[in-house]
Design an enzyme around this catalytic site. Structure first.
Site: not given
Length: 216
Positions: A13, A88, A127, A161, A172
């Site tokens: 996004k 949301r 990532r 991370r 999430r």
């Protein structure tokens, strides 16, 4: 062009929002950015938000909507806006519709960047970041040319991370599915939903978005 941007974490996004701001000459309105700016500036709404945040609570919808209302009064929204991070859930969506009707800036599209769950999981758990120059890689889709070495600066401080693990990311995505995904039907029922496949080259995805928005 007045757009609400929809999509799960990792759907791309943010990247597409930046491209659309340039194409349509409209600002991206991120509620997270609005909150941080209001708190830093010490505005009345910012002070109210800071009290809630300092107490460890959530900032109320009323405060966020107030910030959105103030933001829409700025001249750069004359051609429209891209709203990112709000709503949301369905309650927020209804409140947003009411606000936009009051300021005579109703939505023209709910733009969904659609990506399969398995791809999202790989995007988010794969990532890697360079501690030296902040370049971001993905071990599945865009790894560095030499394992463990940054292409840009040659540094060897690539790290993953701790919160980019499968359990955290899965939670999430679960929250997204439970709270935010129902917005897809909400905007579809209003005839506003525009759905674009978020897998592929960034430029191709942007072109697909433009083709969808051309029908607005």
């Amino acid at each position: 062009m007045r757009i609400v941007l929809l999509g799960a974490p990792g759907s791309g996004k943010g990247t597409q929002a930046q491209r659309l701001t340039d194409i349509y000459n409209i600002p991206q309105i991120s509620t997270g950015d609005l909150l941080r700016a209001a708190v830093a500036a010490g505005t009345e709404l910012g002070k109210q938000a800071k009290i809630a945040m300092d107490a460890g609570g959530l900032v109320s919808d009323e405060i966020v909507l107030g910030m959105i209302r103030e933001r829409l009064q700025q001249s750069d929204t004359a051609n429209g806006f891209i709203l990112d991070g709000f709503p949301r859930n369905l309650t927020q969506a209804a409140s947003l519709d009411k606000l936009l009707a009051e300021v005579d800036q109703p939505l023209q599209a709910g733009l969904l960047i659609d990506v399969d769950f398995d791809v999202l999981l790989k995007r988010l758990t794969g990532r890697l970041s360079c501690k030296d120059c902040s370049t971001v890689y993905n071990r599945y889709f865009s790894p560095p040319a030499q394992e463990g070495v940054c292409d840009k600066c040659g540094g060897t401080n690539l790290y993953h991370r701790a919160d980019d693990n499968e359990e955290t990311i899965g939670n999430r995505l679960k929250v997204y599915e439970e709270n935010t995904a129902p917005l897809i039907n909400y905007y579809a029922d209003q005839g506003l939903l525009k759905r674009v496949n978020g897998i592929g080259e960034m430029e191709d995805i942007t072109k697909a978005i433009q083709a969808e928005l051309a029908t607005v």
